[in-house]
Every structure is written in C-alpha cells, then in structure tokens.
Design a protein around this motif. Sequence first.
Motif, short mmCIF file in Angstrom:
data_model
loop_
_atom_site.label_atom_id
_atom_site.label_comp_id
_atom_site.label_asym_id
_atom_site.label_seq_id
_atom_site.Cartn_x
_atom_site.Cartn_y
_atom_site.Cartn_z
N GLU A 177 -41.02 27.87 103.90
CA GLU A 177 -42.33 28.21 104.47
C GLU A 177 -42.52 29.72 104.51
O GLU A 177 -43.61 30.23 104.22
CB GLU A 177 -42.46 27.63 105.87
N THR A 178 -41.44 30.43 104.84
CA THR A 178 -41.51 31.90 104.86
C THR A 178 -41.81 32.46 103.47
O THR A 178 -42.57 33.41 103.32
CB THR A 178 -40.19 32.50 105.37
N LEU A 179 -41.22 31.84 102.46
CA LEU A 179 -41.41 32.29 101.09
C LEU A 179 -42.69 31.76 100.46
O LEU A 179 -43.06 32.17 99.35
CB LEU A 179 -40.22 31.87 100.22
N GLY A 180 -43.35 30.82 101.13
CA GLY A 180 -44.56 30.22 100.57
C GLY A 180 -44.27 29.23 99.47
O GLY A 180 -45.07 29.09 98.53
N CYS A 181 -43.14 28.49 99.58
CA CYS A 181 -42.73 27.55 98.54
C CYS A 181 -42.67 26.12 99.10
O CYS A 181 -42.51 25.92 100.30
CB CYS A 181 -41.33 27.91 98.02
N SER A 182 -42.78 25.16 98.20
CA SER A 182 -42.50 23.77 98.57
C SER A 182 -40.99 23.60 98.69
O SER A 182 -40.20 24.30 98.03
CB SER A 182 -43.04 22.82 97.51
N PHE A 183 -40.58 22.64 99.53
CA PHE A 183 -39.14 22.45 99.79
C PHE A 183 -38.80 20.97 99.66
O PHE A 183 -39.55 20.09 100.10
CB PHE A 183 -38.77 22.93 101.19
N TYR A 184 -37.63 20.71 99.05
CA TYR A 184 -37.11 19.34 98.92
C TYR A 184 -35.60 19.37 99.13
O TYR A 184 -34.90 20.24 98.60
CB TYR A 184 -37.40 18.77 97.53
N GLU A 185 -35.12 18.43 99.95
CA GLU A 185 -33.68 18.25 100.12
C GLU A 185 -33.30 16.94 99.45
O GLU A 185 -33.84 15.88 99.79
CB GLU A 185 -33.28 18.24 101.59
N VAL A 186 -32.36 16.98 98.50
CA VAL A 186 -32.07 15.83 97.66
C VAL A 186 -30.57 15.67 97.49
O VAL A 186 -29.78 16.55 97.86
CB VAL A 186 -32.73 15.98 96.26
N SER A 187 -30.21 14.54 96.91
CA SER A 187 -28.83 14.28 96.50
C SER A 187 -28.85 13.83 95.05
O SER A 187 -29.29 12.72 94.75
CB SER A 187 -28.20 13.20 97.39
N ALA A 188 -28.39 14.68 94.16
CA ALA A 188 -28.36 14.33 92.74
C ALA A 188 -27.45 13.15 92.48
O ALA A 188 -27.69 12.36 91.57
CB ALA A 188 -27.93 15.54 91.91
N SER A 189 -26.40 13.00 93.28
CA SER A 189 -25.41 11.95 93.02
C SER A 189 -25.84 10.59 93.53
O SER A 189 -25.46 9.56 92.95
CB SER A 189 -24.06 12.33 93.65
N GLU A 190 -26.65 10.53 94.59
CA GLU A 190 -26.91 9.25 95.25
C GLU A 190 -28.37 8.79 95.21
O GLU A 190 -28.63 7.61 95.43
CB GLU A 190 -26.43 9.30 96.71
N ASP A 191 -29.31 9.69 94.99
CA ASP A 191 -30.72 9.26 95.11
C ASP A 191 -31.55 9.85 93.98
O ASP A 191 -32.01 10.99 94.06
CB ASP A 191 -31.29 9.70 96.46
N TYR A 192 -31.73 9.05 92.95
CA TYR A 192 -32.55 9.49 91.81
C TYR A 192 -34.00 9.69 92.22
O TYR A 192 -34.67 10.62 91.76
CB TYR A 192 -32.45 8.46 90.69
N ASP A 193 -34.53 8.82 93.09
CA ASP A 193 -35.93 8.90 93.48
C ASP A 193 -36.27 10.25 94.10
O ASP A 193 -37.36 10.79 93.89
CB ASP A 193 -36.28 7.78 94.44
N GLN A 194 -35.36 10.79 94.91
CA GLN A 194 -35.60 12.10 95.52
C GLN A 194 -35.72 13.19 94.46
O GLN A 194 -36.65 14.02 94.50
CB GLN A 194 -34.46 12.45 96.49
N VAL A 195 -34.78 13.19 93.53
CA VAL A 195 -34.79 14.20 92.47
C VAL A 195 -36.04 14.04 91.60
O VAL A 195 -36.73 15.01 91.29
CB VAL A 195 -33.51 14.09 91.62
N TYR A 196 -36.30 12.80 91.24
CA TYR A 196 -37.47 12.51 90.41
C TYR A 196 -38.75 12.97 91.10
O TYR A 196 -39.63 13.58 90.49
CB TYR A 196 -37.51 11.01 90.13
N GLY A 197 -38.87 12.67 92.38
CA GLY A 197 -40.09 13.01 93.12
C GLY A 197 -40.34 14.51 93.15
O GLY A 197 -41.48 14.96 92.99
N ALA A 198 -39.28 15.30 93.35
CA ALA A 198 -39.44 16.75 93.43
C ALA A 198 -39.94 17.32 92.10
O ALA A 198 -40.91 18.09 92.05
CB ALA A 198 -38.12 17.39 93.83
N PHE A 199 -39.27 16.93 91.01
CA PHE A 199 -39.68 17.45 89.70
C PHE A 199 -41.04 16.88 89.27
O PHE A 199 -41.84 17.57 88.63
CB PHE A 199 -38.61 17.12 88.65
N HIS A 200 -41.27 15.62 89.60
CA HIS A 200 -42.53 15.00 89.20
C HIS A 200 -43.73 15.68 89.84
O HIS A 200 -44.74 15.94 89.19
CB HIS A 200 -42.52 13.52 89.60
N ARG A 201 -43.63 16.00 91.13
CA ARG A 201 -44.74 16.68 91.80
C ARG A 201 -44.99 18.05 91.18
O ARG A 201 -46.14 18.47 91.04
CB ARG A 201 -44.44 16.80 93.30
#
Length: 249
Positions: free
Chosen positions: A164-188
């Motif tokens: 928020e300080t940098l004016g960026c979107s933020f995502y916390e993910v697990s590349a090893s366990e949750d593909y949907d999280q990774v996919y969602g961040a890059f997809h958006r």
Amino acid sequence: MRLTQNMSTISESATPDYPFNRTIKITVIGGSGVGKTALVVRFLTKRFIGDYERNAGNLYSREVQVDGEQVALQVQDTPGVEMTDNTVNLPDHVACSVQWADAVVLVYSVTDRPSFQLMEQLHRLVTRATATGAAAPPIIVLANKADLLHLRRVDPQQGPVLAETLGCSFYEVSASEDYDQVYGAFHRLCCQLAKQQPAAVPLPSQGPAAPPEKRRSPLIPRPKSPNMQDLKRRFKQALSAKVRNVTSV
C-alpha cells in the motif's frame, strides 16, 4: 497442453492461424531463492518443481487467451538480486528487462526476511530504470512460500502495508501448494495489461481506393484482311471503267 480454470479464462494453446492483437511482457525480479522460477513455471504449466538450477535469466513465451482474446505472453525470469553493504544495484541486463517489460512482479519469500527488505529498494530501482520519458510499468508485490508457516519470518500484515505504501497490488501465495493463488495473481495482471493496450488496427489505406477496373473481353476483334480491301478497291475501279466505256459509246 491447455491451462483452463473455472474462475476465468486464460489458456495455453497451440499456435493460432491468425496474428495476435496484443503482446504482454512481464519481468519477475526478487532476491535469490525466493521462488521466482517456481512461480513462473507454476503459472504457465500448472507444474511445481522443487529444485531448479541457478537462474540464468530465462524468457518464457506462451500463447494464451485472456478473457477470450488471443494474447502473446512473454515472462522474463531474472537472476536473484543481492544486497551489498545495504545497497542494491540492478545488473544491466535486469535494468534492460525492466525497460522492455509492460509490468514488473517483485517477489519475496515470507521465510526470508532480507528478501522482504529488498522490496522497497527494488521498487525504487525499477521506477528509475524506466526509459526516459516513459511512465513506470505497473508493479505488483508477490509474497511466496505462504505454506511454510513454521519458517515464516515476515508477518502476514507487513506485506500488504508495504504494498500500500508503494502503491502496488499485493498477493501472498504458495507456489508449491496452491496453483489457483499463483494463477489468480498473474491472471489479474494480464487482464489489467490487456485492457491498457489498444488492439492492433489495420494500417490506413494510401489515399482513396481506386475504382475497380472494368473487365475487358478476352475476345480480340479480328482486323480486316488487307487482301479483301484490295479486292474491293479493284472491283470499284473496274466498275468505274465500264461506266466510262458505256458513256463514251
């Protein structure tokens, strides 16, 4: 091989037989060992590979569909950035990749406190590395290895506050366990970039279009025979001579 999810439409497909309207270029930057390559490969192939050779800066290219539109996607993975004497410098090839990219993904690991401390300086360097006169590319912050709770060294609240300080979107993910999280961040991010880029349009025509040329008959008229003309001329001469002879008599 195709990547399809119920949550949205982004897929890897075979080479299409028509040109792309848009090309999306993303550069991924972060400290060593934070999982940059794992995130990129996970997003593009669904696969998670735990061990990678030291990243030499690979460029991954895929043909994808973003919300039903065919897009050429290129993701530039970069070697890990190190801090020396509390100073961070972007290598020349990494700075060039920033100027090349439409967007930048900054990655840290929640298990690596120094990689988190790199984020603010990396954000500043990415902004400075932008080509003169050009707007800074969109930047998102991605926190990886969220599944390793027992090894966490960065509090969950610190990432969103920094972003928020940098004016960026933020995502916390697990590349090893949750593909949907990774996919969602890059997809958006892909959807955001696709909306920002105008679709390619055909080049304007050079002046008004010329009227269609009339079709010519393939039949060529046969020229009059010179012999026939000569015969007619002789016939007229003979006829005139006869008339003169009769008149004289």
